[in-house]
Enzyme design. Structure first.
Site, mmCIF file in Angstrom:
data_model
loop_
_atom_site.group_PDB
_atom_site.id
_atom_site.type_symbol
_atom_site.label_atom_id
_atom_site.label_comp_id
_atom_site.label_asym_id
_atom_site.label_seq_id
_atom_site.Cartn_x
_atom_site.Cartn_y
_atom_site.Cartn_z
ATOM 1 N N GLU A 1 0.822 -1.210 0.000
ATOM 2 C CA GLU A 1 0.000 0.000 0.000
ATOM 3 C C GLU A 1 0.859 1.264 0.000
ATOM 4 O OE1 GLU A 1 -3.078 -0.206 -0.502
ATOM 5 O OE2 GLU A 1 -3.492 -2.307 -0.002
ATOM 6 N N ARG B 1 -17.201 -0.986 6.256
ATOM 7 C CA ARG B 1 -18.167 -1.665 5.388
ATOM 8 C C ARG B 1 -18.903 -2.769 6.136
ATOM 9 N NH1 ARG B 1 -15.933 -6.470 3.880
ATOM 10 N NH2 ARG B 1 -13.685 -6.669 4.214
ATOM 11 N N CYS C 1 -7.493 -1.922 8.314
ATOM 12 C CA CYS C 1 -6.154 -1.928 7.716
ATOM 13 C C CYS C 1 -5.669 -0.506 7.472
ATOM 14 C CB CYS C 1 -6.164 -2.740 6.423
ATOM 15 S SG CYS C 1 -6.440 -4.507 6.703
ATOM 16 N N HIS D 1 -1.016 -5.830 2.233
ATOM 17 C CA HIS D 1 -2.182 -6.711 2.208
ATOM 18 C C HIS D 1 -1.808 -8.043 1.568
ATOM 19 C CE1 HIS D 1 -5.414 -3.474 2.762
ATOM 20 N NE2 HIS D 1 -5.773 -4.472 3.554
#
Length: 206
Positions: free
Chosen positions: A76, A86, A139, A163
């Protein structure tokens, strides 16, 4: 040189999270690594991560997370100051449209050498990509808090987030869902650590 490597507990109905195994393996393999597993809870993860950063005062921090559905290891590049969960966390909380740090910068860029890490993984036969979104769940939350601590307290000196995909045992009942072997994920994260160590060492010699 002290290296903090963090993973997460299982979440979202899964009964395992490969980042736990990666952290355990590399904590045993690399003497400089301090491994910690964070709870999938916005409240408790904040408390634990900030305490660990203060206690360890690492030179390098790499946070790890599971990204269901991704095909490659994703390094990332940016963390944003936004929580927009979410799904509920493991405490049942689902904050939306909230800043991670009130009044903090809109975003931070990873300070580990992201492109070099991806290229080195590829050279070693590991599918890897640069990613420009760590999401708006735990994250991104951990990545932002770590980089904010680095910016405001001076430690870690460099930091970033990686990730990883599901491992094969996690997708036995999930049709058309990509996975990657745990051994390959461990190898990829170990490469990331070595590249980050080398980059930090080189910068200190200048």
């Amino acid at each position: 040189m002290k290296i903090l490597l963090t993973g997460f507990e299982p979440f979202g109905g899964d009964d395992k999270n490969p980042t736990m195994d990666i952290v355990e393996a590399l904590s045993e393999r690399i003497p400089e690594v301090v491994g910690e597993i964070l709870p999938v809870s916005f409240k408790r993860a904040r408390e634990k991560l900030l305490k660990v950063l203060d206690d360890v005062r690492p030179d390098i921090t790499i946070n790890l997370g599971l990204a269901p559905g991704r095909t490659h290891i994703s390094v990332e590049r940016v963390a944003v100051n936004m929580i927009d969960a979410r799904i509920p966390d493991n405490d049942g909380e689902q904050p939306k449209d909230e800043p991670i740090v009130e009044g903090g910068p809109a975003a931070y860029f990873a300070t580990i050498p992201t492109r070099e890490i991806v290229e080195e993984m590829k050279k070693n036969g590991i599918p890897a990509v640069l990613s420009y979104t760590a999401g708006t769940y735990l994250c991104n939350f951990a990545m932002y808090l770590t980089l904010h601590t680095s910016a405001t307290k001076g430690y870690p000196k460099i930091a970033g987030f990686i990730h990883v995909p599901y491992t094969p045992d996690q997708v036995l009942e999930k049709k058309n869902t990509p996975s990657m072997s745990l051994d390959l994920e461990i190898k990829g994260v170990e490469i990331a650590i070595r590249v980050a160590q080398s980059a930090l060492h080189s910068s200190q010699l200048r």
